[in-house]
Design an enzyme around this catalytic site. Structure first.
Site, PDB file in Angstrom:
ATOM      1  NE  ARG A  62       7.744  -2.353   6.201  1.00  0.00           N
ATOM      2  CZ  ARG A  62       6.421  -2.359   6.340  1.00  0.00           C
ATOM      3  NH1 ARG A  62       5.677  -1.824   5.403  1.00  0.00           N
ATOM      4  NH2 ARG A  62       5.872  -2.917   7.373  1.00  0.00           N
ATOM      5  NE  ARG A  83       1.920  -4.903  11.041  1.00  0.00           N
ATOM      6  CZ  ARG A  83       3.074  -4.681  10.400  1.00  0.00           C
ATOM      7  NH1 ARG A  83       4.220  -5.095  10.924  1.00  0.00           N
ATOM      8  NH2 ARG A  83       3.087  -4.050   9.255  1.00  0.00           N
ATOM      9  NE  ARG A 134       5.976  -0.149  10.136  1.00  0.00           N
ATOM     10  CZ  ARG A 134       4.893  -0.324   9.404  1.00  0.00           C
ATOM     11  NH1 ARG A 134       4.833   0.207   8.187  1.00  0.00           N
ATOM     12  NH2 ARG A 134       3.882  -1.018   9.851  1.00  0.00           N
ATOM     13  NE  ARG A 139      -4.745  -1.216   9.620  1.00  0.00           N
ATOM     14  CZ  ARG A 139      -3.641  -0.715   9.064  1.00  0.00           C
ATOM     15  NH1 ARG A 139      -3.616   0.505   8.621  1.00  0.00           N
ATOM     16  NH2 ARG A 139      -2.564  -1.468   8.954  1.00  0.00           N
ATOM     17  CE  LYS A 195      -2.065  -1.129   3.902  1.00  0.00           C
ATOM     18  NZ  LYS A 195      -1.358  -2.407   4.199  1.00  0.00           N
TER      19      LYS A 195
HETATM   20  P1  AP5 Z   1       4.852  -1.676   1.839  1.00  0.00           P
HETATM   21  O1  AP5 Z   1       4.519  -0.841   0.660  1.00  0.00           O
HETATM   22  O2  AP5 Z   1       5.600  -1.043   2.950  1.00  0.00           O
HETATM   23  O3  AP5 Z   1       3.534  -2.421   2.359  1.00  0.00           O
HETATM   24  P2  AP5 Z   1       2.284  -1.849   3.154  1.00  0.00           P
HETATM   25  O4  AP5 Z   1       1.071  -2.499   2.581  1.00  0.00           O
HETATM   26  O5  AP5 Z   1       2.304  -0.346   3.184  1.00  0.00           O
HETATM   27  O6  AP5 Z   1       2.592  -2.501   4.547  1.00  0.00           O
HETATM   28  P3  AP5 Z   1       2.523  -1.927   6.026  1.00  0.00           P
HETATM   29  O7  AP5 Z   1       3.237  -2.928   6.874  1.00  0.00           O
HETATM   30  O8  AP5 Z   1       3.004  -0.503   6.108  1.00  0.00           O
HETATM   31  O9  AP5 Z   1       1.009  -1.999   6.289  1.00  0.00           O
HETATM   32  P4  AP5 Z   1       0.356  -2.055   7.618  1.00  0.00           P
HETATM   33  O10 AP5 Z   1      -1.053  -1.875   7.176  1.00  0.00           O
HETATM   34  O11 AP5 Z   1       0.620  -3.214   8.461  1.00  0.00           O
HETATM   35  O12 AP5 Z   1       1.061  -0.871   8.423  1.00  0.00           O
HETATM   36  P5  AP5 Z   1       0.607   0.615   8.780  1.00  0.00           P
HETATM   37  O13 AP5 Z   1       1.807   1.462   8.824  1.00  0.00           O
HETATM   38  O14 AP5 Z   1      -0.543   1.051   7.952  1.00  0.00           O
HETATM   39  O15 AP5 Z   1       5.646  -2.976   1.308  1.00  0.00           O
HETATM   40  C1  AP5 Z   1       6.210  -3.886   2.209  1.00  0.00           C
HETATM   41  C2  AP5 Z   1       7.585  -4.347   1.694  1.00  0.00           C
HETATM   42  O16 AP5 Z   1       7.389  -5.130   0.512  1.00  0.00           O
HETATM   43  C3  AP5 Z   1       8.513  -3.195   1.299  1.00  0.00           C
HETATM   44  O17 AP5 Z   1       9.821  -3.534   1.645  1.00  0.00           O
HETATM   45  C4  AP5 Z   1       8.361  -3.099  -0.236  1.00  0.00           C
HETATM   46  O18 AP5 Z   1       9.546  -2.627  -0.856  1.00  0.00           O
HETATM   47  C5  AP5 Z   1       8.051  -4.533  -0.611  1.00  0.00           C
HETATM   48  N1  AP5 Z   1       7.099  -4.643  -1.719  1.00  0.00           N
HETATM   49  C6  AP5 Z   1       6.021  -3.860  -1.975  1.00  0.00           C
HETATM   50  N2  AP5 Z   1       5.371  -4.274  -3.076  1.00  0.00           N
HETATM   51  C7  AP5 Z   1       6.049  -5.366  -3.514  1.00  0.00           C
HETATM   52  C8  AP5 Z   1       5.878  -6.241  -4.630  1.00  0.00           C
HETATM   53  N3  AP5 Z   1       4.860  -6.068  -5.515  1.00  0.00           N
HETATM   54  N4  AP5 Z   1       6.774  -7.262  -4.789  1.00  0.00           N
HETATM   55  C9  AP5 Z   1       7.799  -7.432  -3.899  1.00  0.00           C
HETATM   56  N5  AP5 Z   1       8.021  -6.618  -2.834  1.00  0.00           N
HETATM   57  C10 AP5 Z   1       7.157  -5.602  -2.635  1.00  0.00           C
HETATM   58  O19 AP5 Z   1       0.019   0.391  10.264  1.00  0.00           O
HETATM   59  C11 AP5 Z   1       0.878   0.067  11.336  1.00  0.00           C
HETATM   60  C12 AP5 Z   1       0.059  -0.054  12.614  1.00  0.00           C
HETATM   61  O20 AP5 Z   1      -0.575   1.203  12.908  1.00  0.00           O
HETATM   62  C13 AP5 Z   1      -1.109  -1.066  12.551  1.00  0.00           C
HETATM   63  O21 AP5 Z   1      -0.682  -2.387  12.853  1.00  0.00           O
HETATM   64  C14 AP5 Z   1      -2.063  -0.497  13.615  1.00  0.00           C
HETATM   65  O22 AP5 Z   1      -1.633  -0.808  14.897  1.00  0.00           O
HETATM   66  C15 AP5 Z   1      -1.902   1.015  13.430  1.00  0.00           C
HETATM   67  N6  AP5 Z   1      -2.874   1.571  12.457  1.00  0.00           N
HETATM   68  C16 AP5 Z   1      -2.595   2.139  11.266  1.00  0.00           C
HETATM   69  N7  AP5 Z   1      -3.726   2.539  10.659  1.00  0.00           N
HETATM   70  C17 AP5 Z   1      -4.749   2.209  11.500  1.00  0.00           C
HETATM   71  C18 AP5 Z   1      -6.162   2.345  11.407  1.00  0.00           C
HETATM   72  N8  AP5 Z   1      -6.756   2.908  10.334  1.00  0.00           N
HETATM   73  N9  AP5 Z   1      -6.903   1.873  12.441  1.00  0.00           N
HETATM   74  C19 AP5 Z   1      -6.338   1.306  13.545  1.00  0.00           C
HETATM   75  N10 AP5 Z   1      -4.989   1.142  13.680  1.00  0.00           N
HETATM   76  C20 AP5 Z   1      -4.203   1.583  12.653  1.00  0.00           C
END
Ligand code: AP5
Length: 227
Positions: free
Chosen positions: A136, A181, A170, A97, A22
């Site tokens: 990552r 997660r 992270r 979410r 994402k």
């Molecule tokens: P990346 O692009 O970083 O993936 P992502 O989907 O953004 O993954 P996240 O881990 O950031 O998502 P998340 O939803 O768990 O975390 P968030 O920060 O939102 O890609 C991942 C890796 O793969 C990278 O190294 C990239 O280079 C590689 N990659 C990408 N595409 C690829 C491909 N096609 N092929 C190969 N490699 C690839 O949330 C963190 C925490 O915050 C949550 O756990 C929760 O506690 C809290 N939080 C955030 N938002 C909310 C909400 N709305 N409600 C409640 N809690 C929330």
């Protein structure tokens, strides 16, 4: 703020499990279409770092791989969406979410005369998540995302975008937290796929493909819903 229907800013939602790509795709769409990436994960990590009351409450939940309370996340998102730079349109990365968050977003957009152009579901296998997340890193200088195998930084370890040599990992990217997660995603976020399908705005992209292939597919979808 209410907006003219002819010029209303685009609202895109990226749905997908942790590590689906994402953030990677949102940053590319941001550059290509001049939209603003709003990552609730990034906003929460900034609140944790700043030691705000919301950040203090969120930290333990994030470290355990759970979801931060709807109340905190909705308030943070609402504040950010009312800032000037969001007037050209936003890419919501990691929000909503839960169904409560989705309904709050509907209310927010209704009050400003905006609508959701598309909710794009990034389809990935759970098995790929641990490999993606454990490799990552993120540039501390500009926020660009990297992967040890799939998108490495320059040969000297520096960021290809800003030259910084400080790449960070992270705190919640540990294997045991990733499992929690994923569990939270399936229980609380995956039902939003049906929610947006029923609203007629859902589209999905195969996110198991290479990053550039996914980016091309996403750009086609976004291009078709921007007018
Ligand atoms: P990346 O692009 O970083 O993936 P992502 O989907 O953004 O993954 P996240 O881990 O950031 O998502 P998340 O939803 O768990 O975390 P968030 O920060 O939102 O890609 C991942 C890796 O793969 C990278 O190294 C990239 O280079 C590689 N990659 C990408 N595409 C690829 C491909 N096609 N092929 C190969 N490699 C690839 O949330 C963190 C925490 O915050 C949550 O756990 C929760 O506690 C809290 N939080 C955030 N938002 C909310 C909400 N709305 N409600 C409640 N809690 C929330």
């Amino acid at each position: 703020m209410t907006v003219d229907v002819m010029t209303r800013p685009a609202v895109l939602i990226l749905l997908g499990p942790p590590g689906a790509g994402k953030g990677t795709q949102a940053r590319m769409l941001q550059e290509k279409f001049g939209l603003v990436q709003l990552s609730t994960g990034d906003l929460l990590r900034a609140a944790v770092k700043a030691g705000t009351p919301a950040g203090k409450q969120a930290k333990a939940v994030m470290d355990a791989g759970g979801l931060v309370s709807d109340e905190i996340v909705i308030a943070i998102l609402n504040d950010r969406m009312s800032e000037e730079d969001c007037r050209n349109g936003v890419i919501l990365d990691g929000f909503p979410r839960t169904t409560v968050q989705a309904k709050a977003l509907d209310d927010m957009l209704r009050s400003t005369g905006q609508r959701i152009n598309a909710a794009i579901s990034l389809r990935v296998d759970d098995g790929a998540m641990v490999e993606r997340i454990s490799g990552r890193s993120t540039c501390a200088g500009c926020g660009e995302g990297y992967h040890d195998t799939f998108k490495p930084p320059l040969a000297d370890g520096s960021c290809a975008k800003c030259g910084s040599t400080e790449l960070t990992r992270r705190a919640d990217d540990r294997a045991e937290t990733v499992a929690s997660r994923l569990e939270a995603y399936h229980a609380q976020t995956a039902p939003l796929i049906a929610y947006y399908d029923a609203a007629g705005v859902l589209t999905s992209v195969d996110a198991m493909a290479a990053i550039d292939k996914v980016a091309g597919d996403m750009a086609r979808v976004v291009g078709s819903v921007m007018s």
